[in-house]
Enzyme design. Sequence first.
Site, short mmCIF file in Angstrom:
data_model
loop_
_atom_site.label_atom_id
_atom_site.label_comp_id
_atom_site.label_asym_id
_atom_site.label_seq_id
_atom_site.Cartn_x
_atom_site.Cartn_y
_atom_site.Cartn_z
N MET A 40 0.80 -1.22 0.00
CA MET A 40 0.00 0.00 0.00
C MET A 40 0.84 1.28 0.00
O MET A 40 0.33 2.35 -0.31
CB MET A 40 -0.91 0.02 1.24
N TYR A 41 2.13 1.19 0.32
CA TYR A 41 2.95 2.40 0.42
C TYR A 41 3.10 3.05 -0.96
O TYR A 41 3.62 2.43 -1.89
CB TYR A 41 4.32 2.08 1.00
N SER A 42 2.65 4.27 -1.05
CA SER A 42 2.68 5.02 -2.31
C SER A 42 2.05 4.22 -3.44
O SER A 42 2.51 4.27 -4.59
CB SER A 42 4.12 5.43 -2.67
N GLU A 43 1.02 3.45 -3.10
CA GLU A 43 0.28 2.65 -4.08
C GLU A 43 1.20 1.73 -4.88
O GLU A 43 1.03 1.54 -6.09
CB GLU A 43 -0.53 3.56 -5.01
N GLY A 44 2.16 1.14 -4.20
CA GLY A 44 3.06 0.20 -4.84
C GLY A 44 4.37 0.80 -5.32
O GLY A 44 5.33 0.08 -5.61
#
Length: 337
Positions: free
Chosen positions: A56-60
């Site tokens: 989920m971090y920075s949408e991948g």
Amino acid sequence: MEYATLGRSGLQVSQVCLGAMNFGSSRIATCDEAEATRIVDAYLEAGGNIIDIANMYSEGESEEIVGRIVKNRRSSVLLATKGFMPQGPGPNDRGLSRVHLTKALDDSLRRLGTDYVDLYQCHQWDPATPIEETMATLDGFVRAGKVRYIGCSNFTAAQIVEAQWAAARIGGTPFVSLQPQYSLIARSIEADILPTAQRHGLGAILWSPLGGGVLSGRYSSVSELPEGSRMSQLRGSHIQLAKAWVDGLLNERTLGIVQEVGKIAAELGTTAAAVSLSWLRRRPGVTSVIIGPRTLEHLRGSLTAFELELPAEIVERLDEISATGTLAPINGMDASR
């Protein structure tokens, strides 16, 4: 750099874990790939060996950045990522079901540019999926060679026990790690979560060791937050859990603790952050502490903090000023007591 065995496994991890949540270009991530590369290079040169990420971090984007940075030294770096959080609008695009975790892991492997991850973690408990299904799915990942070890994040004591028992019932792979929140201003896991993790063979890799930056001394008011700060961004979020997390970490009680920590830091000629990290890394059951630098300078300051050894009398003072009113068992993400 010191190393320790992760839970009931043979894996050696460094006492400092590099968190990559700030890598990328999302609303709260402000570290571009060039700076991230400098940070990872310096961290590995200092002896660190584990990088913590999540899909989920920075949408991948965080996984993609880390994958490119470590591509030519993959065998010497431990990659720890997580699955659970929403990856799309569909009903099976989140959670710990076999359907979602299988796709989530394959997507993470693709973004990381590798055919395995060293530690795959359930980002949080899924009440909608039988724990036997989750543990069987994770065991399948291990048997397929896609994952070396498995762990969990933000589980309660009861959930840890359920997961380990489920693994035993199916003859599967147990968890070897727990990733909980823990700091001088969030000590709730000491009641039953941390002891349970120890009894069931889980080493603790801690997140938010500085209480979202509160223990660095950056915040002096509950209401007036520095513009652009993480606490300001999260408090202004539409996500209720984010707002509750801020309120749990930033209140009159915690600011009082920070003030006392600042006094101790002044006595020792160091920083409040260094005092806080030094106290935390020696706590029972702690294997590694996640730091999430946004700049190379921030990384170097954090690494220096791990060289500080606190006198016994200082540790006692910190224990006393940060003691909670009660250590009643509560949720693994709760920071309100």
